[in-house]
Write an enzyme that holds these catalytic residues in place. Structure first.
Site, PDB file in Angstrom:
ATOM      1  N   LYS A 251       0.836  -1.210   0.000  1.00 40.07           N
ATOM      2  CA  LYS A 251       0.000   0.000   0.000  1.00 40.07           C
ATOM      3  C   LYS A 251       0.870   1.258   0.000  1.00 40.07           C
ATOM      4  CE  LYS A 251      -2.077  -1.112   3.876  1.00 40.07           C
ATOM      5  NZ  LYS A 251      -1.436  -2.400   4.205  1.00 40.07           N
TER       6      LYS A 251
ATOM      7  N   ARG B  26      -9.899   1.098   8.533  1.00 38.06           N
ATOM      8  CA  ARG B  26      -9.524  -0.290   8.817  1.00 38.06           C
ATOM      9  C   ARG B  26     -10.635  -1.034   9.517  1.00 38.06           C
ATOM     10  NH1 ARG B  26      -3.632   0.466   8.842  1.00 38.06           N
ATOM     11  NH2 ARG B  26      -2.637  -1.540   9.145  1.00 38.06           N
TER      12      ARG B  26
ATOM     13  N   ARG C  51      11.721  -5.939   4.900  1.00 37.57           N
ATOM     14  CA  ARG C  51      11.491  -4.499   4.677  1.00 37.57           C
ATOM     15  C   ARG C  51      12.439  -3.660   5.539  1.00 37.57           C
ATOM     16  NH1 ARG C  51       5.694  -1.868   5.424  1.00 37.57           N
ATOM     17  NH2 ARG C  51       5.772  -2.935   7.422  1.00 37.57           N
TER      18      ARG C  51
ATOM     19  N   ARG D 269      11.072  -2.031  11.223  1.00 40.54           N
ATOM     20  CA  ARG D 269       9.974  -1.710  12.133  1.00 40.54           C
ATOM     21  C   ARG D 269       9.815  -2.801  13.190  1.00 40.54           C
ATOM     22  NH1 ARG D 269       4.976   0.037   8.312  1.00 40.54           N
ATOM     23  NH2 ARG D 269       3.898  -1.233   9.856  1.00 40.54           N
TER      24      ARG D 269
ATOM     25  N   ARG E 215      -0.945  -9.274  12.933  1.00 44.32           N
ATOM     26  CA  ARG E 215      -1.497  -8.211  12.083  1.00 44.32           C
ATOM     27  C   ARG E 215      -2.381  -8.809  10.983  1.00 44.32           C
ATOM     28  NH1 ARG E 215       3.938  -5.554  10.514  1.00 44.32           N
ATOM     29  NH2 ARG E 215       2.741  -4.259   9.080  1.00 44.32           N
TER      30      ARG E 215
HETATM   31  P1  AP5 Z   1       4.835  -1.627   1.852  1.00 41.95           P
HETATM   32  O1  AP5 Z   1       4.533  -0.774   0.670  1.00 41.95           O
HETATM   33  O2  AP5 Z   1       5.563  -1.007   2.990  1.00 41.95           O
HETATM   34  O3  AP5 Z   1       3.482  -2.360   2.349  1.00 41.95           O
HETATM   35  P2  AP5 Z   1       2.233  -1.815   3.153  1.00 41.95           P
HETATM   36  O4  AP5 Z   1       1.026  -2.475   2.592  1.00 41.95           O
HETATM   37  O5  AP5 Z   1       2.243  -0.319   3.220  1.00 41.95           O
HETATM   38  O6  AP5 Z   1       2.553  -2.468   4.573  1.00 41.95           O
HETATM   39  P3  AP5 Z   1       2.423  -1.929   6.057  1.00 41.95           P
HETATM   40  O7  AP5 Z   1       3.118  -2.962   6.902  1.00 41.95           O
HETATM   41  O8  AP5 Z   1       2.924  -0.515   6.190  1.00 41.95           O
HETATM   42  O9  AP5 Z   1       0.913  -1.968   6.269  1.00 41.95           O
HETATM   43  P4  AP5 Z   1       0.151  -2.086   7.573  1.00 41.95           P
HETATM   44  O10 AP5 Z   1      -1.212  -1.801   7.110  1.00 41.95           O
HETATM   45  O11 AP5 Z   1       0.314  -3.343   8.347  1.00 41.95           O
HETATM   46  O12 AP5 Z   1       0.881  -1.032   8.533  1.00 41.95           O
HETATM   47  P5  AP5 Z   1       0.579   0.488   8.894  1.00 41.95           P
HETATM   48  O13 AP5 Z   1       1.869   1.195   8.890  1.00 41.95           O
HETATM   49  O14 AP5 Z   1      -0.537   1.018   8.071  1.00 41.95           O
HETATM   50  O15 AP5 Z   1       5.639  -2.923   1.334  1.00 41.95           O
HETATM   51  C1  AP5 Z   1       6.085  -3.906   2.230  1.00 41.95           C
HETATM   52  C2  AP5 Z   1       7.451  -4.475   1.752  1.00 41.95           C
HETATM   53  O16 AP5 Z   1       7.270  -5.173   0.511  1.00 41.95           O
HETATM   54  C3  AP5 Z   1       8.521  -3.391   1.434  1.00 41.95           C
HETATM   55  O17 AP5 Z   1       9.779  -3.892   1.786  1.00 41.95           O
HETATM   56  C4  AP5 Z   1       8.409  -3.167  -0.078  1.00 41.95           C
HETATM   57  O18 AP5 Z   1       9.634  -2.739  -0.642  1.00 41.95           O
HETATM   58  C5  AP5 Z   1       8.029  -4.578  -0.543  1.00 41.95           C
HETATM   59  N1  AP5 Z   1       7.143  -4.583  -1.709  1.00 41.95           N
HETATM   60  C6  AP5 Z   1       6.066  -3.767  -1.928  1.00 41.95           C
HETATM   61  N2  AP5 Z   1       5.464  -4.103  -3.098  1.00 41.95           N
HETATM   62  C7  AP5 Z   1       6.142  -5.175  -3.584  1.00 41.95           C
HETATM   63  C8  AP5 Z   1       6.004  -5.996  -4.752  1.00 41.95           C
HETATM   64  N3  AP5 Z   1       5.015  -5.771  -5.637  1.00 41.95           N
HETATM   65  N4  AP5 Z   1       6.865  -7.023  -4.935  1.00 41.95           N
HETATM   66  C9  AP5 Z   1       7.866  -7.255  -4.044  1.00 41.95           C
HETATM   67  N5  AP5 Z   1       8.069  -6.509  -2.930  1.00 41.95           N
HETATM   68  C10 AP5 Z   1       7.215  -5.490  -2.700  1.00 41.95           C
HETATM   69  O19 AP5 Z   1       0.021   0.352  10.384  1.00 41.95           O
HETATM   70  C11 AP5 Z   1       0.853  -0.011  11.455  1.00 41.95           C
HETATM   71  C12 AP5 Z   1       0.020  -0.082  12.736  1.00 41.95           C
HETATM   72  O20 AP5 Z   1      -0.540   1.202  13.035  1.00 41.95           O
HETATM   73  C13 AP5 Z   1      -1.172  -1.033  12.702  1.00 41.95           C
HETATM   74  O21 AP5 Z   1      -0.805  -2.370  12.979  1.00 41.95           O
HETATM   75  C14 AP5 Z   1      -2.055  -0.423  13.810  1.00 41.95           C
HETATM   76  O22 AP5 Z   1      -1.572  -0.760  15.090  1.00 41.95           O
HETATM   77  C15 AP5 Z   1      -1.858   1.066  13.607  1.00 41.95           C
HETATM   78  N6  AP5 Z   1      -2.851   1.646  12.662  1.00 41.95           N
HETATM   79  C16 AP5 Z   1      -2.589   2.194  11.456  1.00 41.95           C
HETATM   80  N7  AP5 Z   1      -3.724   2.612  10.875  1.00 41.95           N
HETATM   81  C17 AP5 Z   1      -4.730   2.303  11.717  1.00 41.95           C
HETATM   82  C18 AP5 Z   1      -6.137   2.466  11.664  1.00 41.95           C
HETATM   83  N8  AP5 Z   1      -6.748   3.033  10.606  1.00 41.95           N
HETATM   84  N9  AP5 Z   1      -6.881   2.031  12.721  1.00 41.95           N
HETATM   85  C19 AP5 Z   1      -6.295   1.482  13.793  1.00 41.95           C
HETATM   86  N10 AP5 Z   1      -4.958   1.290  13.913  1.00 41.95           N
HETATM   87  C20 AP5 Z   1      -4.181   1.702  12.882  1.00 41.95           C
END
Ligand code: AP5
Length: 229
Positions: free
Chosen positions: A13, A88, A127, A160, A171
């Protein structure tokens, strides 16, 4: 364009939302990034959200909704945005609808990235993120030129805390239980498009770019018709 990008942790994402933001000139709003900044500030609210983020649980809806409402009211969101990691839960989706409705706006599109669980674990355990500019790397698929240093700003790369395998599994469980119901919610509204997130970054990007270009063309032909009529 008002867009939401939805998908399991590690689906790509953030990687894709950054490209959307750059190409289409809309702000990239990632609630995960906002929480990591709040935690780093060591404020009262930071201490409160830290325990949720570290364990892979969701931060309570009322905290998230308030932060996003405030962010969306800033001038740079007037002509659109891409929301990454929000909503979410169905409660969050309803809160977003209400906030947009109050401003006379609505969501244009929800992009769902579909990726297999094994691929997610592979991606997240490799990552690395730049502490300074937030650029995202993958040790195998997209490694930095100098190990541990960001190609763009020379900042330090870090792993992270929630990218440990046991936390990643939690997660994924939370995603299935709390976030997957949103797919039906947006399917019923007719604004959800599914994208295969398994291929390489550029291939996923090509799918998204095509969908967004079509959406823009559709919007402009609709407004042309309105002007003609
Ligand atoms: P990346 O692009 O970083 O993936 P992502 O989908 O953004 O993953 P996240 O781990 O950031 O998502 P998340 O939803 O768990 O965490 P968030 O930070 O939102 O890519 C991942 C890896 O793969 C990278 O190394 C990249 O280079 C590689 N890659 C990407 N595309 C690729 C491809 N096509 N092929 C190969 N490799 C690839 O949330 C963290 C925490 O915050 C949550 O757990 C929660 O506690 C809290 N939080 C956040 N938002 C909310 C909400 N709305 N409500 C409640 N709690 C929340």
């Amino acid at each position: 364009m008002r867009i939401v990008i939805l998908g399991p942790p590690g689906a790509g994402k953030g990687t894709q939302a950054k490209r959307v933001s750059k190409k289409y000139g809309v702000p990239h709003i990632a609630t995960g990034d906002i929480f990591r900044e709040i935690i780093a500030s060591s404020s009262e609210i930071g201490k409160k959200v830290e325990k949720y983020v570290k364990s892979g649980e969701l931060v309570p809806d009322e905290i998230v909704n308030k932060i996003v409402r405030e962010r969306l009211s800033r001038p740079d969101c007037r002509d659109g945005f891409i929301l990454d990691g929000y909503p979410r839960t169905v409660e969050q989706a309803k809160a977003l609808d209400r906030a947009l409705e109050n401003a006379g706006e609505k969501l244009d599109l929800v992009i769902e990235l579909e990726v297999s669980d094994d691929e997610i674990v592979r991606r997240l355990s490799n990552r690395r993120v730049c502490r300074n500019c937030g650029a995202i790397y993958h040790l195998i698929n997209n490694p930095p030129k100098i190990p541990g240093k960001c190609d763009k700003c020379q900042g330090e790369l870090y792993q992270r805390e929630d990218d440990r395998e046991d936390i990643i599994r939690n997660r994924l469980r939370v995603y299935r239980e709390r976030t997957k119901p949103l797919i039906d919610y947006y399917l019923k509204r007719g604004i959800l498009v599914k994208v295969n997130g398994n291929p390489k970054v550029n291939e996923v990007w090509e799918q998204i770019r095509k969908i967004l270009d079509e959406q823009i063309a559709l919007k402009s032909s609709r407004s042309d018709k309105l002007m003609d009529g």
